[in-house]
Design a protein around this motif. Structure first.
Motif, short mmCIF file in Angstrom:
data_model
loop_
_atom_site.label_atom_id
_atom_site.label_comp_id
_atom_site.label_asym_id
_atom_site.label_seq_id
_atom_site.Cartn_x
_atom_site.Cartn_y
_atom_site.Cartn_z
N VAL A 125 145.54 27.05 92.59
CA VAL A 125 144.73 28.09 93.27
C VAL A 125 144.22 29.03 92.10
CG1 VAL A 125 144.44 30.22 94.74
CG2 VAL A 125 145.79 28.26 95.29
N PHE A 126 142.99 29.56 91.88
CA PHE A 126 142.55 30.42 91.03
C PHE A 126 142.11 31.78 91.53
CE2 PHE A 126 140.05 26.10 90.02
CZ PHE A 126 141.08 25.67 89.01
N VAL A 127 142.67 32.73 90.95
CA VAL A 127 142.58 34.01 91.58
C VAL A 127 141.65 34.87 90.40
CG1 VAL A 127 143.54 35.99 92.46
CG2 VAL A 127 144.75 34.04 92.39
N LYS A 128 140.34 35.11 90.94
CA LYS A 128 139.47 35.86 90.11
C LYS A 128 139.99 37.49 90.17
CE LYS A 128 135.27 33.10 90.10
NZ LYS A 128 133.89 33.34 89.80
N ASN A 129 139.33 38.00 89.25
CA ASN A 129 139.87 39.59 89.24
C ASN A 129 138.71 40.20 90.43
OD1 ASN A 129 137.70 39.54 86.42
ND2 ASN A 129 137.05 41.06 87.99
N PRO A 130 139.45 41.21 90.76
CA PRO A 130 138.74 42.11 91.61
C PRO A 130 137.58 42.66 91.17
CG PRO A 130 140.73 43.38 91.23
CD PRO A 130 140.65 42.11 90.39
N VAL A 131 136.47 43.10 91.92
CA VAL A 131 135.20 43.52 91.40
C VAL A 131 135.61 45.00 90.61
CG1 VAL A 131 133.61 42.55 92.98
CG2 VAL A 131 134.60 44.68 93.68
N HIS A 157 139.02 35.86 84.70
CA HIS A 157 138.27 37.17 84.30
C HIS A 157 137.01 36.81 84.49
CE1 HIS A 157 137.60 40.91 83.15
NE2 HIS A 157 137.39 40.73 81.66
N ARG A 158 136.27 37.53 85.23
CA ARG A 158 134.74 37.52 85.57
C ARG A 158 133.96 38.60 85.30
NH1 ARG A 158 132.77 40.67 89.29
NH2 ARG A 158 131.73 39.17 90.59
N GLY A 159 134.60 39.53 84.77
CA GLY A 159 133.97 40.76 84.42
C GLY A 159 134.10 41.88 85.72
N PHE A 160 133.62 42.95 85.40
CA PHE A 160 133.82 44.12 86.61
C PHE A 160 132.39 44.72 86.76
CE2 PHE A 160 137.79 43.99 84.27
CZ PHE A 160 138.69 43.60 85.44
N ASN A 172 128.31 41.75 84.90
CA ASN A 172 129.86 42.30 85.29
C ASN A 172 130.67 42.28 83.85
OD1 ASN A 172 129.92 42.34 88.31
ND2 ASN A 172 129.42 39.92 87.63
N ALA A 173 130.46 43.29 83.12
CA ALA A 173 130.89 43.42 81.87
C ALA A 173 132.42 42.95 81.72
CB ALA A 173 130.68 44.78 81.18
N PRO A 174 133.00 42.10 80.72
CA PRO A 174 134.19 42.05 80.75
C PRO A 174 135.09 43.29 80.13
CG PRO A 174 133.00 40.94 78.77
CD PRO A 174 132.04 41.63 79.97
N ILE A 175 136.18 43.40 80.47
CA ILE A 175 136.85 44.45 79.88
C ILE A 175 138.18 43.53 79.48
CG2 ILE A 175 138.47 46.70 80.25
CD1 ILE A 175 136.48 47.43 82.42
N TRP A 176 138.08 43.14 78.10
CA TRP A 176 139.29 42.04 77.63
C TRP A 176 140.58 42.98 77.70
CZ3 TRP A 176 136.96 37.86 77.97
CH2 TRP A 176 135.72 37.59 77.41
N SER A 177 140.77 44.29 77.35
CA SER A 177 142.22 44.92 77.52
C SER A 177 142.69 44.55 78.96
CB SER A 177 142.08 46.35 77.32
OG SER A 177 141.42 46.82 78.29
N ILE A 178 142.12 44.22 79.85
CA ILE A 178 142.72 44.25 81.04
C ILE A 178 143.39 42.63 81.30
CG2 ILE A 178 142.25 43.92 83.83
CD1 ILE A 178 140.68 46.31 83.62
N PRO A 179 142.57 41.49 80.84
CA PRO A 179 143.24 40.17 80.79
C PRO A 179 144.45 40.21 79.80
CG PRO A 179 140.92 40.04 80.27
CD PRO A 179 141.22 41.24 80.94
N LEU A 189 151.02 32.60 82.61
CA LEU A 189 149.97 32.32 83.42
C LEU A 189 148.72 32.05 82.83
CD1 LEU A 189 148.77 32.97 86.64
CD2 LEU A 189 148.23 35.32 85.71
N PRO A 190 148.01 30.74 83.04
CA PRO A 190 146.69 30.49 82.33
C PRO A 190 145.72 31.55 82.65
CG PRO A 190 147.81 28.57 83.53
CD PRO A 190 148.47 30.02 84.00
N ILE A 191 144.90 31.79 81.98
CA ILE A 191 143.72 32.94 82.14
C ILE A 191 142.74 32.32 81.54
CG2 ILE A 191 143.11 35.38 82.01
CD1 ILE A 191 145.57 36.14 81.19
N ILE A 192 141.53 32.28 82.56
CA ILE A 192 140.08 31.70 82.24
C ILE A 192 139.25 32.46 82.31
CG2 ILE A 192 138.76 29.98 83.32
CD1 ILE A 192 141.22 28.32 84.17
#
Ligand code: PEP
Ligand code: MN
Length: 347
Positions: A125-131, A157-160, A172-179, A189-192
């Motif tokens: 299961v892949f879980v995207k970041n919330p908006v 991580h699909r940005g916010f 949806n700009a990435p905020i790299w510090s969050i991942p 945990l793999p992060i895509i």
């Protein structure tokens, strides 16, 4: 080169022909070593937009999976979507950014997985970041899926969603510090990264994908369509399958290796500099305290806005002169000032 996970395919499954053609072209360039993605149910903002074909499109994906041996994935937003995917034997599902904002929906999806007699067929299961940029909400969704007994989970991580005043050129700009923080908390945990939904525009994809590779992400989700301009959803961000294969060939993934001498030497210097920074910061706090005592004796208020403004403007000028992000320096100065005020006020 390390092994990376690619989740590739159209934003939405529109027709059987479009799905087959896209899978054919991807397979011709990449073999079977990727997960084929396509939205069956599309979470669209407006009810008049294309909502996805629904369950019929799931059977097109199952054909790709069964006849070609290419694992497929789609987005689930309800318990019913999840039940249908599990019953069909789809290898992967993902929970989209809008759904992750609702713990009730995520729980219903997790419960459906846990109770399904077909759960062994589900590979992950892949879980995207919330908006919104809320790491705890993202972690909450990952934990709900984990508690449902799913072993293979990856975060995407699909940005916010941009704020009204942000001037980002990204959808949806990435905020790299969050991942990066997620990686610190969950090292295995793999992060895509999903450059398609971050950029929203084709031209931005190579740069974002390379940034994700530079940051040691574990893979990429990217959208493609045989005729992107005619796509029924996300037409500005989809590449043709050939362009997508070209993008992946241009990408440079780095190796994870032990640090060499040069890196160890440079890290030593970073440690040394941090020590000095720390001593300077402590000294600044001690001076702030003395200022606080002096202001109290002289019956002066702790907060003197004009002085703070003067400090802030001067530091921002230094940042600009040295090509350092003024946003970052502003945040740093705000934190330092907040602490100076804290040590000066009565406790
Ligand atoms: C998608 O992957 O097509 C999608 C709708 O993504 P997100 O949930 O990131 O908006
Ligand atoms: Mn999309």
């Amino acid at each position: 080169m390390n092994k990376h996970n690619y989740i590739l395919g159209p934003c939405a499954a529109e027709t059987q022909q479009q799905v087959v053609e896209t899978a054919n072209e991807l397979e011709a360039g990449l073999g079977k070593d990727f997960v084929f993605r396509a939205g069956v149910w599309k979470p669209r903002t407006h009810p008049d937009s294309f909502q996805g074909v629904g369950a019929e499109a799931l059977s097109w994906l199952m054909q790709i999976q069964q006849e070609r041996g290419i694992s497929c994935a789609t987005e689930v937003a309800t318990a019913e979507h999840t039940r249908l995917c599990m019953e069909a034997g789809l290898h992967y599902i993902w929970i989209g950014a809008r759904t992750v904002t609702s713990p009730f929906l995520v729980q219903q999806i997790a419960d459906t997985i846990a109770q399904s007699p077909y759960r062994k067929q589900l590979k992950g299961v892949f879980v995207k970041n919330p908006v919104s940029a809320d790491l705890q909400l993202w972690i909450g969704a990952i934990e709900r899926v984990r508690k449902a007994g799913v072993e293979h989970i990856a975060a995407i991580h699909r940005g916010f969603t941009p704020t009204p005043d942000s001037q980002s050129e990204y959808r949806n700009a990435p905020i790299w510090s969050i991942p990066i923080e997620l990686r610190r908390l969950y090292p295995t945990l793999p992060i895509i990264a999903d450059p398609s939904h971050m950029g929203g525009r084709r031209e931005l994809l190579p740069l974002i994908a390379q940034q994700a590779a530079d940051l040691a992400f574990d893979g990429l989700m990217l959208e493609c369509h045989p005729t992107p301009k005619e796509a029924l959803s996300d037409h500005s961000q989809q590449l043709t399958p050939k362009q997508l294969i070209g993008l992946l060939q241009q990408l440079h993934w780095h190796e994870q290796r032990e640090a060499d001498h040069t890196l160890l030497f440079l890290r030593q210097q970073i440690d040394e500099t941090d020590k000095q920074l720390w001593q300077l910061l402590l000294r600044r706090m001690q001076i702030a305290k003395q200022i606080g005592e002096h202001k109290q004796q002289q019956n002066l208020p702790v907060l003197q806005s004009s002085r703070y403004e003067e400090i802030l403007q001067k530091r921002l000028q230094w940042a600009e002169q040295n090509g350092i992000s003024t946003d970052t320096v502003k945040q740093m100065m705000e934190l330092i000032h907040e602490e100076s005020v804290r040590v000066q006020i009565k406790k």
